[in-house]
Design an enzyme around this catalytic site. Structure first.
Site, PDB file in Angstrom:
ATOM      1  N   HIS A  83       5.084  54.697  27.644  1.00  0.00           N
ATOM      2  CA  HIS A  83       5.118  53.416  26.943  1.00  0.00           C
ATOM      3  C   HIS A  83       5.047  52.316  27.981  1.00  0.00           C
ATOM      4  CE1 HIS A  83       5.841  50.228  24.327  1.00  0.00           C
ATOM      5  NE2 HIS A  83       7.020  50.537  23.809  1.00  0.00           N
ATOM      6  N   GLU A 142       7.859  54.295  11.368  1.00  0.00           N
ATOM      7  CA  GLU A 142       6.402  54.240  11.406  1.00  0.00           C
ATOM      8  C   GLU A 142       5.785  55.182  10.372  1.00  0.00           C
ATOM      9  OE1 GLU A 142       5.295  54.403  15.593  1.00  0.00           O
ATOM     10  OE2 GLU A 142       3.199  54.412  14.982  1.00  0.00           O
ATOM     11  N   HIS A 177       1.969  53.675  17.320  1.00  0.00           N
ATOM     12  CA  HIS A 177       2.895  53.217  18.367  1.00  0.00           C
ATOM     13  C   HIS A 177       3.616  54.453  18.913  1.00  0.00           C
ATOM     14  CE1 HIS A 177       5.065  50.239  20.587  1.00  0.00           C
ATOM     15  NE2 HIS A 177       6.238  50.611  20.108  1.00  0.00           N
ATOM     16  N   PHE A 218      10.635  45.505  20.343  1.00  0.00           N
ATOM     17  CA  PHE A 218      11.957  44.889  20.357  1.00  0.00           C
ATOM     18  C   PHE A 218      11.828  43.516  19.703  1.00  0.00           C
ATOM     19  CE2 PHE A 218      14.883  46.402  24.063  1.00  0.00           C
ATOM     20  CZ  PHE A 218      14.820  47.684  23.589  1.00  0.00           C
ATOM     21  N   LYS A 222       1.265  57.779  23.839  1.00  0.00           N
ATOM     22  CA  LYS A 222       2.412  57.551  24.732  1.00  0.00           C
ATOM     23  C   LYS A 222       2.962  58.856  25.302  1.00  0.00           C
ATOM     24  CE  LYS A 222       3.868  53.056  23.022  1.00  0.00           C
ATOM     25  NZ  LYS A 222       2.964  52.832  21.880  1.00  0.00           N
ATOM     26  N   CYS A 252       7.118  44.877  23.014  1.00  0.00           N
ATOM     27  CA  CYS A 252       6.205  46.030  23.036  1.00  0.00           C
ATOM     28  C   CYS A 252       4.980  45.884  22.147  1.00  0.00           C
ATOM     29  CB  CYS A 252       6.970  47.290  22.681  1.00  0.00           C
ATOM     30  SG  CYS A 252       8.478  47.431  23.629  1.00  0.00           S
TER      31      CYS A 252
END
Lengths: 88, 743
Positions: free
Chosen positions: B333, B307, B296, B391, B328, B163
């Site tokens: 996403h 985050e 993100h 990931f 997002k 990602c």
């Protein structure tokens, strides 16, 4: 329905969590999670929840409940037996 | 080394759920719209979540009506065209005005929908129509589509860092310009929504069944999306000289690897802090200069917690003046495309004086309360930041800055994009059907073939070369590799051989894959096909992601710095060596481990059979190669990677590419020929006819990135200069020139 055996649960956890430990080292009260036990993680918890639902038809939907039920194979077995006895 | 070049953005393009162009998507984002809707691309009836953000494919004039391109390719071509057009680099025939622009692109799933259908047909024992599916499946096929329909013929780097890869691809593109290996790069990411990915996230219970609420106390999961975005990056001098309109500068890039867990970030977000700090340092600014941060913000409990902790650590009191949003909630996403889409949205905030608002978040986390952008908010800033986590622990951060009017002026002519790269060899390792270690690679004889039953025909078996797993028991019992696919064992073993006992602080890793973790991908999706979506395995899905084995390797080696996963074929091995050289150039890292790895599954064999390669004598194989690399010096082996790979799709293109690739190779250089058993065989024979020939190395089968590495190691064992040609089936033709120590 035959009673859930410890051996079949042991096989279920070894297979689903791809454990490399000899099955005889797993006891009923061995913690499934954490370094003191089998070292399983949240992904294993999801995998076990799925395996239990598919093998015994008993979904564990609530994450809180899953945490309690999946403490050890003993607690899982106890819970499964309770589900069987209360099943309609 | 010459002064780093400044990197400017001259074009942007986007095809996303809220619009098929940058302007359309931006307008609807500012209005607070979300693209969340029921999934219609594939069946989701067996999933918990049934909604996502689907993109509408914009009209694409000039594409052949008859050829069915992957959805991923269509999204990528649309965004790539828009970016080239804005940069003034698209001609009236919808092709680039110059063909020598390299591409640095990201994806996680490539044309997976074709792969899913290939597996479905195979399991139904239906052989008709499979070749067409195969032709669109792998990421390098979409890269070829991009090159073909944008009229580009230079090399492509395909980054698969999960990602964060969109941001990594842009960061890599910027590095090529900064270090003067290119003067213009087309860079971005693409991702098409696909059943395998959707079911995978669903079985991990990572998808919200309600709505996506980034940074909300009650957030409960993400929304998947899709799309593509591209930037045209240029050397500032070159861009000004050609009179291009400069949108902004890309002034900082940082990346790092979180070793905490395969799918969960370290709760303190330490790797994200490191990535942001590296990006700010390169940009030469302090956190207070950042006015807007495109987060993100997936809205999973773990991600947003880590985050927010990272923002508090990196910004300290300056957090109180920062404006933040996660787009997002509106766009979903889009995995490999996310970093690229969000980079565009960060740049728009810089240009337009307003940022995309944070929608859906009603009860914000206390640490970030008051910082989230609201509809209609204005902001004036000269620097913005876009961050991504993925990931496997990939983290990346990009800083964009307003282009100043006070351009410092030319300091030297822009570099040509043909510069060569060079590395020094410090260590070697291999796992192959011949056994463990590099010595057995040069042994005589042929390892024993094994028969693998066909999935599509019960009466049939395929012969293949396999690695004996019994020698890898120590990796199988490694705690990090408990759920890992065999490819991770191959890589861990080859890496351990290359590194020896040497601890390498600050080690960088570049891993190259052809088919990656194919065993688990096939097993995971076979369960979905044969048993149903509700049987999808949460234990298998994370291991199907391209960069999972790389991430395991990073954890085993304690390498928390630079770490890339590349998708491709033999050319990915060359690309990995180029990246290693690029990183080593300015001491960004002092050592780089390059690993090429493949594992074999029955589904690969179906693919090779269906491509008719087996009739030519093609034998599928598996294993890994590893090289530990440092700066080149005369006391050790050096590998020179002369130019970028040449793209080719047809025999005619391949012949032309091969001719250009070997044009400047001295005729007396011994060439390690491979006797290609694919459609490239006659082209190899023809291109190398006039060159001296190394004694043929023992044949260990075809394992793409891994076997390209074995051949390199076989040549290194000969102690004489040699050339190793690399035949990228659908990626490009390249070569490595090897020079022994001078002693």
């Amino acid at each position: 329905m035959p009673a859930v055996t410890f051996d079949e649960l042991k096989e279920l956890v070894v297979k689903n969590c791809m454990l490399q430990v000899p099955p005889e080292t797993i006891r009923e009260d061995t913690p499934l999670f954490g370094l003191e036990g089998l070292g399983l993680d949240s992904i294993d918890a999801l995998q076990l929840t799925l395996a239990v639902e598919k093998s015994y038809g008993t979904p564990i939907r609530d994450p809180q409940l899953a945490r309690q039920v999946l403490q050890s194979l003993g607690s899982l077995r106890e819970w499964l037996l309770r589900q069987e006895s209360t099943a309609p | 080394m010459s002064m780093p070049s400044r990197v400017v953005v001259t074009g942007m393009g986007m095809a996303a759920p809220l619009g098929g162009s940058v302007a359309e998507c931006w307008t609807r984002l500012l209005a607070g719209e979300t693209a969340r809707a029921p999934v219609t691309l594939f069946d989701v009836s067996g999933c918990r979540c049934r909604e996502a953000a689907q993109a509408e494919i914009p009209a694409l004039p000039g594409l052949p009506a008859k050829r069915s391109l992957a959805r991923a390719s269509l999204l990528a071509i649309a965004a790539g065209r828009e970016a080239l057009a804005q940069a003034g680099l698209l001609s009236s025939n919808l092709r680039a005005v110059r063909s020598d622009i390299p591409i640095s692109v990201a994806t996680t799933a490539g044309g997976m929908a074709f792969g899913e259908e290939f597996l479905r047909k195979t399991l139904r024992q239906e052989k008709r129509g499979r070749l067409r599916l195969l032709d669109g499946y792998q990421p390098q096929r979409q890269a070829l589509d991009l090159r073909e329909f944008l009229g580009l013929d230079h090399g492509t780097t395909i980054l698969a860092n999960a990602c964060s890869s969109g941001a990594n691809a842009i960061g890599h593109g910027a590095e090529l310009i900064r270090k003067r290996h290119a003067d213009c790069v087309l860079t971005g990411g693409f991702e098409a929504l696909t059943e395998l990915t959707f079911v995978g996230f669903d079985c991990l219970q990572a998808l919200s069944t309600r709505d996506c609420r980034p940074f909300d106390v009650h957030r409960d999961g993400l929304m998947l999306g899709e799309g593509a975005a591209f930037l045209v990056l240029e050397n500032e001098e070159a861009a000004r000289e050609r009179g291009a309109r400069i949108l902004c500068r890309l002034s900082g890039y940082g990346h790092s690897t979180d070793l905490h867990h395969l799918t969960q970030p370290d709760p303190q977000g330490t790797a994200l802090v490191a990535a942001m700090q590296a990006a700010l340092k390169q940009a030469g600014i302090t956190p207070s200069a950042i006015g807007y941060l495109n987060a993100h913000g997936t809205a999973t409990p773990m991600n947003d917690g880590a985050e927010t902790a990272a923002y508090a650590a990196a910004f300290g009191p300056e957090l109180s003046t920062l404006r933040v949003s996660s787009t997002k909630a509106a766009l979903g996403h889009s995995l490999g495309a996310a970093g690229a889409i969000e980079a565009v949205l960060a740049i728009l905030a810089l240009q337009e004086g307003q940022a995309a608002p944070q929608i859906n978040t009603r009860d914000p986390l206390p640490e970030i309360e008051g910082r989230l952008v609201q509809i209609g908010d204005r902001l004036e800033t000269s620097h913005v930041l876009s961050v991504n986590l993925g990931f496997g622990g990939s983290n990346a951060a990009l800083v964009f800055a307003r282009a100043e009017a006070d351009f410092p002026g030319r300091n030297r002519a822009p570099a040509a994009s043909e510069a060569s790269y060079e590395v020094g060899v410090l260590g070697m390792g291999a796992v192959s059907p011949a056994g463990l270690g590099i010595e057995v690679l040069s042994g005589s004889g042929h390892p024993a073939l094994q028969e693998i039953p066909s999935l599509s025909d019960p009466a049939k078996t395929f012969s293949a070369l396999r690695v004996d797993l019994s020698g890898l028991a120590r990796w199988k019992s490694h705690p990090r590799l408990r759920r890992a696919s065999p490819i991770a064992f191959f890589m861990a073993e080859a890496a351990a051989q290359a590194l020896g006992e040497n601890a390498e602080p600050g080690l960088g890793i570049v891993a190259a894959y052809g088919t990656g973790s194919i065993c688990y991908s096939r097993r995971f999706f076979s369960d979905v096909i044969e048993k149903g979506q509700s049987f999808a395995s949460p234990a298998l899905f994370p291991e199907t992601v391209y960069n999972s084995p790389t991430s395991h390797l990073a954890e085993i080696l304690g390498a928390s710095g630079a770490c890339y996963s590349l998708a491709g074929d033999e050319s990915a091995w060359a690309e990995a060596l180029r990246i290693a050289a690029l990183w080593l150039e300015d001491g960004e890292v002092t050592r780089v481990l390059v690993v090429g790895a493949e594992e074999l599954d029955a589904i690969n064999l179906e693919a090779y059979w269906c491509s008719h390669w087996m009739k030519r004598g093609f034998i599928a194989s598996e294993g890994a190669s590893a090289l530990l690399l440092g700066r080149p010096d005369k006391s050790r082996w050096r590998i020179r990677i002369p130019a970028r790979s040449r793209a080719c799709r047809t025999p005619k293109e391949a012949a032309a590419a091969a001719q250009r690739c070997f044009a400047d190779l001295p005729r007396e250089t011994p060439v390690l020929r491979t006797a290609q058993h694919t459609w490239l065989e006659p082209i190899e024979t023809d291109a190398l006819r006039e060159f001296a020939r190394c004694p043929p190395p023992s044949y260990l089968g075809e394992a793409f990135a891994a076997s390209a590495g074995w051949r390199t190691l076989q040549a290194l064992a000969r102690k004489q200069p040699a050339c190793v040609p690399l035949w990228g089936l659908n990626h490009g033709i390249s070569r490595l020139d090897l020079f022994p120590p001078a002693d």
